[in-house]
Enzyme design. Structure first.
Site, PDB file in Angstrom:
ATOM      1  N   HIS A 182       0.232  -1.510  -0.427  1.00 35.76           N
ATOM      2  CA  HIS A 182       0.525   0.293   0.446  1.00 35.76           C
ATOM      3  C   HIS A 182       1.091   1.025  -0.062  1.00 35.76           C
ATOM      4  CE1 HIS A 182       0.155  -0.759   3.995  1.00 35.76           C
ATOM      5  NE2 HIS A 182       0.383   0.315   4.245  1.00 35.76           N
ATOM      6  N   TYR A 279       3.506  13.778   6.564  1.00 35.60           N
ATOM      7  CA  TYR A 279       4.519  13.917   5.517  1.00 35.60           C
ATOM      8  C   TYR A 279       4.231  15.563   5.234  1.00 35.60           C
ATOM      9  CZ  TYR A 279       5.080   9.675   3.294  1.00 35.60           C
ATOM     10  OH  TYR A 279       4.730   7.670   3.609  1.00 35.60           O
ATOM     11  N   MET A 284       6.958  16.401   0.139  1.00 32.54           N
ATOM     12  CA  MET A 284       5.971  15.584   0.898  1.00 32.54           C
ATOM     13  C   MET A 284       5.662  14.849  -0.404  1.00 32.54           C
ATOM     14  SD  MET A 284       1.891  17.412   0.782  1.00 32.54           S
ATOM     15  CE  MET A 284       2.428  17.705   1.967  1.00 32.54           C
ATOM     16  N   HIS A 289       5.999   5.939  -0.725  1.00 33.38           N
ATOM     17  CA  HIS A 289       6.323   4.723  -1.381  1.00 33.38           C
ATOM     18  C   HIS A 289       5.347   3.194  -1.046  1.00 33.38           C
ATOM     19  CE1 HIS A 289       7.064   5.911   3.006  1.00 33.38           C
ATOM     20  NE2 HIS A 289       6.780   4.484   3.242  1.00 33.38           N
ATOM     21  N   VAL A 290       6.521   2.307  -1.229  1.00 34.97           N
ATOM     22  CA  VAL A 290       5.421   1.292  -0.888  1.00 34.97           C
ATOM     23  C   VAL A 290       7.381   0.101  -0.281  1.00 34.97           C
ATOM     24  CG1 VAL A 290       4.801  -0.874  -2.104  1.00 34.97           C
ATOM     25  CG2 VAL A 290       3.971   0.787  -3.036  1.00 34.97           C
TER      26      VAL A 290
END
Length: 364
Positions: A182, A279, A284, A289-290
């Site tokens: 996610h 963030y 930001m 990311h994953v």
């Protein structure tokens, strides 16, 4: 010799099936009890005697012409191919949010809650799912496996790798299932029973008014280790970059404009409920990311160098001349269509409105 209760007509062609002999007593209506006469003359179907094969022609009882064939049973359906699992099943494993009352790190690979549980509170999270294809999952799993092996082998030569254990984020440690990954759109949230429903309404309304349509992201942002100040773990992450409609990744001063817009809407709603933002800084747009793996250790230089060497290895399953880094940057992407809000164990899906081409959204 005992006389049978019912004797079939000689013209029915069923004597052999019923076991009667040619020298046995002939059938006669005077020998049949009245209650069986009624059954014989009635329409009771075409059931075959128990000893008859399933495909044997059987004459209807009380009739001397016409046959009825009982069709063979259909072959059982093959169970070799299972139906696909609904993506809603993945909602149970998509987020790291845990809902147990007590916190026992020994039951969760040493993981600890960032926010201690308080009875009556609901741990919550806003995120975007990515369920990797079989090829992407195999590629990422090979990376994590290689990293685990090389870290263990190099621990004797590099003291900063001693005791470092790499855990995968691709599979659930407690159940034999693949986990979807996610992209977070919120920090870990803690809602109360009184305001959780209102938060869901407000964050859904904020996402709907964002003007963001479905879009595509890839992992051309690179791979690196990340550890936040408040976390007790370090995370190996794939940096996400949005793909424009031309197929090229955004390379301007505002990367990931759609993700940034969604995050700003979620942060604003979280602050209104006294929750921390995610963030909340000028950079930001670069931080989406994953996570594919994690460790309790801080990312040392030796760990970073080992990770880079594996990603730059030019012997992948796809090509002898393509590194894992190149494969992720050029061949792995997915379309973002849904944002999920998980409150406790309940997951609400918000579908981004498809307005045709998903043009870049101006951030505010």
């Amino acid at each position: 010799m005992k006389r049978p209760l019912v004797d079939y007509d000689s013209g029915s062609g069923s004597e052999s099936e019923c076991g009667s002999s040619s020298d046995g007593p002939k059938s006669s209506s005077t020998n049949i009890p009245p209650q069986l006469k009624k059954r014989r003359n009635g329409d009771i179907g075409t059931r075959a005697p128990p000893s008859a094969p399933a495909s044997t022609p059987i004459a209807p009882l009380g009739r001397s012409s016409g046959t009825h064939t009982i069709p063979p049973k259909p072959a059982p359906k093959s169970t070799s191919s299972l139906p696909p699992i609904s993506d809603r099943f993945n909602d149970l494993y998509a987020s790291n949010t845990r809902t147990a009352v007590s916190d026992d790190p020994s039951l969760h690979q040493g993981r600890q809650r960032q926010v201690p549980h308080i009875p009556g509170n609901w741990p919550s999270h806003v995120y975007i799912d990515w369920d990797p294809s079989s090829g992407d999952r195999e590629l990422l799993s090979s990376l994590v496996d290689k990293l685990q092996t090389r870290v263990a082998a190099a621990a004797q030569r590099y003291p900063d790798l001693e005791g470092v254990k790499i855990s995968t984020a691709l599979r659930d440690p407690e159940l034999p299932v693949d986990k979807p990954l996610h992209i977070s759109l919120s920090a870990p949230l803690t809602l109360t029973s009184k305001n959780k429903d209102a938060f869901l309404d407000d964050v859904t309304r904020a996402l709907r008014s964002s003007g963001v349509s479905p879009f595509v992201v890839d992992f051309s942002g690179g791979v690196n280790w990340y550890r936040s100040e408040e976390s007790t773990r370090s995370f190996l992450v794939l940096r996400v970059r949005e793909v424009q409609n031309t197929g090229m990744t955004t390379a301007d001063s505002s990367p990931n404009p759609r993700l940034t817009t969604l995050l700003q809407r979620c942060n604003k709603t979280a602050k209104e409920y006294g929750q921390p933002p995610l963030y909340d800084s000028q950079d930001m747009g670069y931080r989406f990311h994953v996570t594919i793996a994690w460790t309790h250790a801080r990312p040392s230089e030796s760990l970073k160098q080992l990770t880079d060497s594996i990603f730059d290895d030019c012997k992948t399953m796809y090509s002898e001349n393509m590194s894992i880094r190149d494969k992720l940057c050029t061949g792995s992407s997915f379309r973002v269509e849904t944002v999920k809000v998980k409150i406790g164990n309940h997951v609400t899906r918000f579908e981004l409105p498809d307005k045709g081409l998903a043009l870049p959204v101006k951030t505010t």
